[in-house]
Design a protein around this motif. Structure first.
Motif, PDB file in Angstrom:
ATOM      1  N   LYS A  72      -3.553   1.307  13.269  1.00 15.97           N
ATOM      2  CA  LYS A  72      -3.541   0.266  12.971  1.00 15.97           C
ATOM      3  C   LYS A  72      -4.939  -0.453  12.152  1.00 15.97           C
ATOM      4  O   LYS A  72      -4.873  -1.570  11.098  1.00 15.97           O
ATOM      5  N   GLY A  73      -5.438   0.760  10.921  1.00 13.90           N
ATOM      6  CA  GLY A  73      -6.117   0.368   9.789  1.00 13.90           C
ATOM      7  C   GLY A  73      -5.502   0.889   8.435  1.00 13.90           C
ATOM      8  O   GLY A  73      -6.472   1.004   7.842  1.00 13.90           O
ATOM      9  N   GLU A  74      -3.607   1.072   8.685  1.00 13.16           N
ATOM     10  CA  GLU A  74      -3.750   1.950   7.278  1.00 13.16           C
ATOM     11  C   GLU A  74      -3.634   0.471   6.428  1.00 13.16           C
ATOM     12  O   GLU A  74      -4.219   1.051   5.422  1.00 13.16           O
ATOM     13  N   ILE A  75      -3.178  -0.536   6.923  1.00 17.26           N
ATOM     14  CA  ILE A  75      -2.673  -1.471   5.511  1.00 17.26           C
ATOM     15  C   ILE A  75      -4.146  -1.970   5.085  1.00 17.26           C
ATOM     16  O   ILE A  75      -4.327  -2.187   4.335  1.00 17.26           O
ATOM     17  N   PRO A  76      -5.311  -2.618   6.499  1.00 16.21           N
ATOM     18  CA  PRO A  76      -6.395  -2.665   6.040  1.00 16.21           C
ATOM     19  C   PRO A  76      -6.654  -2.145   5.082  1.00 16.21           C
ATOM     20  O   PRO A  76      -7.776  -2.449   4.110  1.00 16.21           O
ATOM     21  N   ALA A  77      -6.809  -0.230   4.986  1.00 13.52           N
ATOM     22  CA  ALA A  77      -7.471   0.361   4.650  1.00 13.52           C
ATOM     23  C   ALA A  77      -6.925   0.529   2.874  1.00 13.52           C
ATOM     24  O   ALA A  77      -7.877   0.307   1.741  1.00 13.52           O
ATOM     25  N   TYR A 119      -9.175   4.630   5.017  1.00 11.37           N
ATOM     26  CA  TYR A 119      -9.790   4.451   4.439  1.00 11.37           C
ATOM     27  C   TYR A 119     -10.005   5.893   3.678  1.00 11.37           C
ATOM     28  O   TYR A 119     -10.162   6.474   2.916  1.00 11.37           O
ATOM     29  N   ASN A 120     -10.955   6.665   4.155  1.00 17.07           N
ATOM     30  CA  ASN A 120     -11.078   7.881   4.296  1.00 17.07           C
ATOM     31  C   ASN A 120     -10.225   8.900   3.308  1.00 17.07           C
ATOM     32  O   ASN A 120     -10.145  10.168   2.474  1.00 17.07           O
ATOM     33  N   LYS A 121      -8.933   9.241   4.141  1.00 19.67           N
ATOM     34  CA  LYS A 121      -8.153   9.569   4.198  1.00 19.67           C
ATOM     35  C   LYS A 121      -6.909   9.533   2.335  1.00 19.67           C
ATOM     36  O   LYS A 121      -6.937  10.554   2.058  1.00 19.67           O
TER      37      LYS A 121
END
Length: 231
Positions: A105-110, A207-209
């Protein structure tokens, strides 16, 4: 150690590899080394030795692929003309997906956040292994600073990229390419179970990834490598 599962697609590579007098070409190095890697990796996965499989991938990248000249693949852009990677005059983070893969769920926002923060230093290129009609809906979620592309088996110009990227390293996968088209690193984007992970934690995780690999791609005093999850 937690088990990490990768989506891998192993097939025989048939596309010819180009060569250069000064530096090894990515596709040629893949063609020379991938068959042995697949054999050893399949054995590791068969015996559920995931740590061994991961180390084999790391060894392949570190010893055979890093430093090679990345092929000048071209991709169709959504709503724009086809783009050659060599036409991009900045370091590139090339991320491959397929529309049917479930993203965190946070992949595209990141990715959107990183694209905005470092748009003057690097270019994010996202490639979907799909037809245009299959990826249009999800493509709308990416920031305008991200170059959203697609490639599929029905297009002759896409076949080399499909052979040496999709059908070898699978997806999702990240390729870090410097401004001289030299391959800096390849990272498998493993899927983290997220059933009970909220958006903030998911965003921080991705984000960190992504951000962790960019330090080797861009050498710049202003590049932020200090942000940690939860900050």
């Amino acid at each position: 150690m937690k088990k990490i599962y990768f989506l891998l697609c192993f097939v025989t590579i048939s596309t010819f590899a180009s060569s250069t007098d000064t530096i090894a070409v990515f596709s040629a190095s893949v063609k020379s080394n991938f068959k042995k890697y697949v054999s050893l990796s399949n054995k590791a996965y068969t015996t559920k030795n995931y740590e061994k499989a991961e180390s084999l991938f790391d060894s392949l990248v570190e010893n055979s692929l890093k430093g090679t000249h990345f092929d000048d693949f071209s991709f169709k852009r959504l709503g724009k003309s086809r783009i050659q990677l060599s036409a991009i005059d900045k370091p590139i983070l090339l991320v491959t997906y397929s529309s049917w893969c479930i993203m965190g769920k946070g992949e595209i926002p990141a990715l959107n956040q990183i694209a905005k923060e470092y748009k003057d230093k690097m270019q994010i290129v996202v490639v979907f292994w799909n037809k245009k009609s299959e990826m249009k809906k999800i493509a709308r979620n990416f920031d305008s600073d991200i170059m959203v592309c697609y490639a599929n088996d029905t297009e002759q110009k896409d076949l080399k990229a499909i052979s040496f990227l999709k059908r070898t390293f699978g997806f999702p996968t990240s390729y870090l390419i410097d401004e001289n088209m030299e391959l800096v690193d390849i990272q498998k984007n493993f899927v983290k179970p997220e059933n009970k992970v909220n958006m903030k934690k998911s965003l921080d995780f991705y984000y960190n990834k992504f951000n962790s690999g960019l330090t080797s791609l861009i050498v710049n005093d202003g590049f932020d490598t200090t942000r940690m999850a939860g900050n």
